[in-house]
Design a protein around this motif. Structure first.
Motif, PDB file in Angstrom:
ATOM      1  N   LEU A 125       0.894  -1.172   0.253  1.00 25.94           N
ATOM      2  CA  LEU A 125       0.075   0.064   0.127  1.00 25.94           C
ATOM      3  C   LEU A 125       0.795   1.166   0.247  1.00 25.94           C
ATOM      4  CD1 LEU A 125      -3.181   1.077   0.423  1.00 25.94           C
ATOM      5  CD2 LEU A 125      -3.134   1.178   2.715  1.00 25.94           C
ATOM      6  N   LEU A 126       1.513   1.201   1.237  1.00 19.95           N
ATOM      7  CA  LEU A 126       2.595   2.833   1.047  1.00 19.95           C
ATOM      8  C   LEU A 126       3.239   2.694  -0.707  1.00 19.95           C
ATOM      9  CD1 LEU A 126       4.381   2.208   4.399  1.00 19.95           C
ATOM     10  CD2 LEU A 126       3.307   3.944   3.593  1.00 19.95           C
ATOM     11  N   ILE A 127       4.222   1.642  -0.677  1.00 15.89           N
ATOM     12  CA  ILE A 127       4.780   1.583  -2.080  1.00 15.89           C
ATOM     13  C   ILE A 127       3.848   2.397  -3.214  1.00 15.89           C
ATOM     14  CG2 ILE A 127       5.693  -0.287  -4.285  1.00 15.89           C
ATOM     15  CD1 ILE A 127       6.818  -1.580  -1.587  1.00 15.89           C
ATOM     16  N   GLN A 128       2.375   1.924  -3.364  1.00 22.47           N
ATOM     17  CA  GLN A 128       1.614   2.298  -4.133  1.00 22.47           C
ATOM     18  C   GLN A 128       1.327   3.885  -4.501  1.00 22.47           C
ATOM     19  OE1 GLN A 128      -1.622  -0.833  -4.319  1.00 22.47           O
ATOM     20  NE2 GLN A 128      -0.325  -2.217  -5.280  1.00 22.47           N
ATOM     21  N   SER A 129       0.653   4.114  -3.052  1.00 17.67           N
ATOM     22  CA  SER A 129       0.221   5.035  -2.580  1.00 17.67           C
ATOM     23  C   SER A 129       1.980   6.164  -3.033  1.00 17.67           C
ATOM     24  CB  SER A 129       0.430   5.640  -1.620  1.00 17.67           C
ATOM     25  OG  SER A 129       1.715   5.357  -0.512  1.00 17.67           O
ATOM     26  N   TYR A 130       2.915   6.315  -3.275  1.00 17.12           N
ATOM     27  CA  TYR A 130       4.155   6.917  -3.264  1.00 17.12           C
ATOM     28  C   TYR A 130       4.649   6.718  -4.375  1.00 17.12           C
ATOM     29  CZ  TYR A 130       4.446   8.703   0.973  1.00 17.12           C
ATOM     30  OH  TYR A 130       3.762   9.175   2.063  1.00 17.12           O
ATOM     31  N   SER A 131       3.805   5.847  -5.519  1.00 19.85           N
ATOM     32  CA  SER A 131       4.979   5.887  -7.022  1.00 19.85           C
ATOM     33  C   SER A 131       4.004   7.033  -7.762  1.00 19.85           C
ATOM     34  CB  SER A 131       4.042   4.221  -7.469  1.00 19.85           C
ATOM     35  OG  SER A 131       2.318   4.340  -7.395  1.00 19.85           O
ATOM     36  N   ARG A 132       4.719   6.769  -8.830  1.00 16.37           N
ATOM     37  CA  ARG A 132       3.920   7.988  -9.710  1.00 16.37           C
ATOM     38  C   ARG A 132       2.670   7.589 -10.863  1.00 16.37           C
ATOM     39  NH1 ARG A 132       9.628   8.725 -11.865  1.00 16.37           N
ATOM     40  NH2 ARG A 132       9.980   6.478 -10.832  1.00 16.37           N
ATOM     41  N   LEU A 134      -0.227   6.359 -10.156  1.00 19.36           N
ATOM     42  CA  LEU A 134      -1.672   5.845  -9.290  1.00 19.36           C
ATOM     43  C   LEU A 134      -1.578   7.352  -8.451  1.00 19.36           C
ATOM     44  CD1 LEU A 134      -2.387   2.162  -8.300  1.00 19.36           C
ATOM     45  CD2 LEU A 134      -3.330   3.203 -10.622  1.00 19.36           C
ATOM     46  N   SER A 135      -2.992   7.927  -8.593  1.00 17.34           N
ATOM     47  CA  SER A 135      -3.712   9.455  -7.675  1.00 17.34           C
ATOM     48  C   SER A 135      -3.980   8.364  -6.114  1.00 17.34           C
ATOM     49  CB  SER A 135      -4.676   9.942  -8.485  1.00 17.34           C
ATOM     50  OG  SER A 135      -5.985   8.867  -8.561  1.00 17.34           O
ATOM     51  N   ILE A 136      -4.594   9.107  -5.248  1.00 16.86           N
ATOM     52  CA  ILE A 136      -4.494   8.413  -4.118  1.00 16.86           C
ATOM     53  C   ILE A 136      -6.274   7.772  -4.523  1.00 16.86           C
ATOM     54  CG2 ILE A 136      -6.082   9.206  -1.691  1.00 16.86           C
ATOM     55  CD1 ILE A 136      -3.044   8.907  -1.862  1.00 16.86           C
ATOM     56  N   LYS A 137      -7.613   8.473  -5.245  1.00 19.67           N
ATOM     57  CA  LYS A 137      -8.257   8.445  -5.489  1.00 19.67           C
ATOM     58  C   LYS A 137      -8.580   6.709  -6.577  1.00 19.67           C
ATOM     59  CE  LYS A 137     -12.616   9.767  -8.771  1.00 19.67           C
ATOM     60  NZ  LYS A 137     -13.044  10.766  -9.167  1.00 19.67           N
ATOM     61  N   GLU A 138      -7.253   6.879  -7.100  1.00 25.32           N
ATOM     62  CA  GLU A 138      -7.366   6.019  -7.998  1.00 25.32           C
ATOM     63  C   GLU A 138      -7.343   4.244  -7.416  1.00 25.32           C
ATOM     64  OE1 GLU A 138      -5.831   7.231 -12.468  1.00 25.32           O
ATOM     65  OE2 GLU A 138      -4.691   7.206 -11.050  1.00 25.32           O
ATOM     66  N   LEU A 139      -6.454   4.394  -5.669  1.00 23.90           N
ATOM     67  CA  LEU A 139      -5.544   3.432  -4.966  1.00 23.90           C
ATOM     68  C   LEU A 139      -6.807   3.149  -5.044  1.00 23.90           C
ATOM     69  CD1 LEU A 139      -3.310   1.603  -4.369  1.00 23.90           C
ATOM     70  CD2 LEU A 139      -3.243   3.656  -2.914  1.00 23.90           C
ATOM     71  N   ALA A 140      -7.469   3.871  -4.233  1.00 22.61           N
ATOM     72  CA  ALA A 140      -8.520   3.934  -3.120  1.00 22.61           C
ATOM     73  C   ALA A 140      -9.818   2.900  -3.639  1.00 22.61           C
ATOM     74  CB  ALA A 140      -9.211   4.723  -2.439  1.00 22.61           C
ATOM     75  N   ASN A 142      -8.904   1.153  -5.839  1.00 21.29           N
ATOM     76  CA  ASN A 142      -8.367  -0.759  -6.183  1.00 21.29           C
ATOM     77  C   ASN A 142      -8.166  -1.540  -4.858  1.00 21.29           C
ATOM     78  OD1 ASN A 142      -7.788   0.161  -9.150  1.00 21.29           O
ATOM     79  ND2 ASN A 142      -5.494   0.521  -8.248  1.00 21.29           N
ATOM     80  N   GLU A 143      -8.384  -0.429  -3.831  1.00 17.13           N
ATOM     81  CA  GLU A 143      -8.030  -1.085  -2.352  1.00 17.13           C
ATOM     82  C   GLU A 143      -9.538  -1.215  -1.906  1.00 17.13           C
ATOM     83  OE1 GLU A 143      -5.600  -2.253  -0.688  1.00 17.13           O
ATOM     84  OE2 GLU A 143      -4.343  -2.208  -2.551  1.00 17.13           O
ATOM     85  N   GLY A 144     -11.088  -0.484  -2.637  1.00 15.07           N
ATOM     86  CA  GLY A 144     -12.089  -1.539  -2.166  1.00 15.07           C
ATOM     87  C   GLY A 144     -12.055  -0.041  -0.825  1.00 15.07           C
ATOM     88  N   ARG A 145     -11.380   1.135  -1.467  1.00 18.02           N
ATOM     89  CA  ARG A 145     -11.959   2.253  -0.132  1.00 18.02           C
ATOM     90  C   ARG A 145     -12.002   3.344  -0.614  1.00 18.02           C
ATOM     91  NH1 ARG A 145      -8.282   0.541   4.528  1.00 18.02           N
ATOM     92  NH2 ARG A 145      -6.749  -0.975   3.989  1.00 18.02           N
TER      93      ARG A 145
END
Length: 174
Positions: A125-132, A134-140, A142-145
């Motif tokens: 989750l940390l790695i994905q959130s700091y990657s270039r 995905l946005s937080i919205k897209e990551l959320a 993907n995580e179902g959050r």
């Protein structure tokens, strides 16, 4: 020394120095795109001038000095952008970054140790959130959050990592 030996030595030194070099450049440049651009140019210059590197001295320090000049050249190319630091400000930032390199290196090592202590899902989750990518919205999504929920989870992870780094005795920044 043969070209093959030179190449092997260069790759070994460059590989060790690259994370610190990227961190150094990120402090001087506004985006990761800019960092990538300057890393490319810096890499070429380092290889072309590798015969000027003095074995036994700090490759990282030498690479940082080369990168500093590449940042100035890059800035000149982008000088029409209003989000560019003045040369004097950039020089001050570069000096401060170089002075803090040992401390930051210790902190990175401590952080790496602390991240390794997290559960794999938390690390991912940390790695994905700091990657270039995905946005937080897209990551959320993907995580179902919800994005708000994801921000809270990430905030708790950052606090946990900060406490771990402090407990490991790494000097604090600032």
């Amino acid at each position: 020394m043969t070209d093959k030996d030179n190449y092997g030595l260069f790759i070994a030194e460059y590989g060790k120095a690259l994370p610190a070099l990227r961190a150094f450049l990120r402090q001087l440049l506004p985006t990761w795109f800019d960092v990538d651009e300057v890393i490319q140019e810096t890499s070429m210059v380092l290889w072309k001038k590798f015969d000027q590197f003095e074995p036994g001295s700090s490759f990282s320090a030498w690479a940082s000095m080369v990168a500093r000049f590449e940042v100035l050249k890059y800035r000149r190319k982008k000088s029409r952008d209003r989000h560019v630091f003045s040369d004097a400000t950039l020089e001050l930032l570069a000096e401060e970054c170089l002075n803090m390199e040992d401390q930051l290196s210790e902190q990175r090592l401590s952080l790496k140790t602390c991240v390794a202590k997290l559960e794999q899902k938390q690390q991912d989750l940390l790695i994905q959130s700091y990657s270039r990518d995905l946005s937080i919205k897209e990551l959320a999504e993907n995580e179902g959050r919800s994005p708000g929920s994801l921000y809270k989870v990430l905030d708790r992870l950052r606090i946990k990592l900060m406490q771990c780094v402090k407990e490991n005795g790494a000097p604090s920044h600032g």
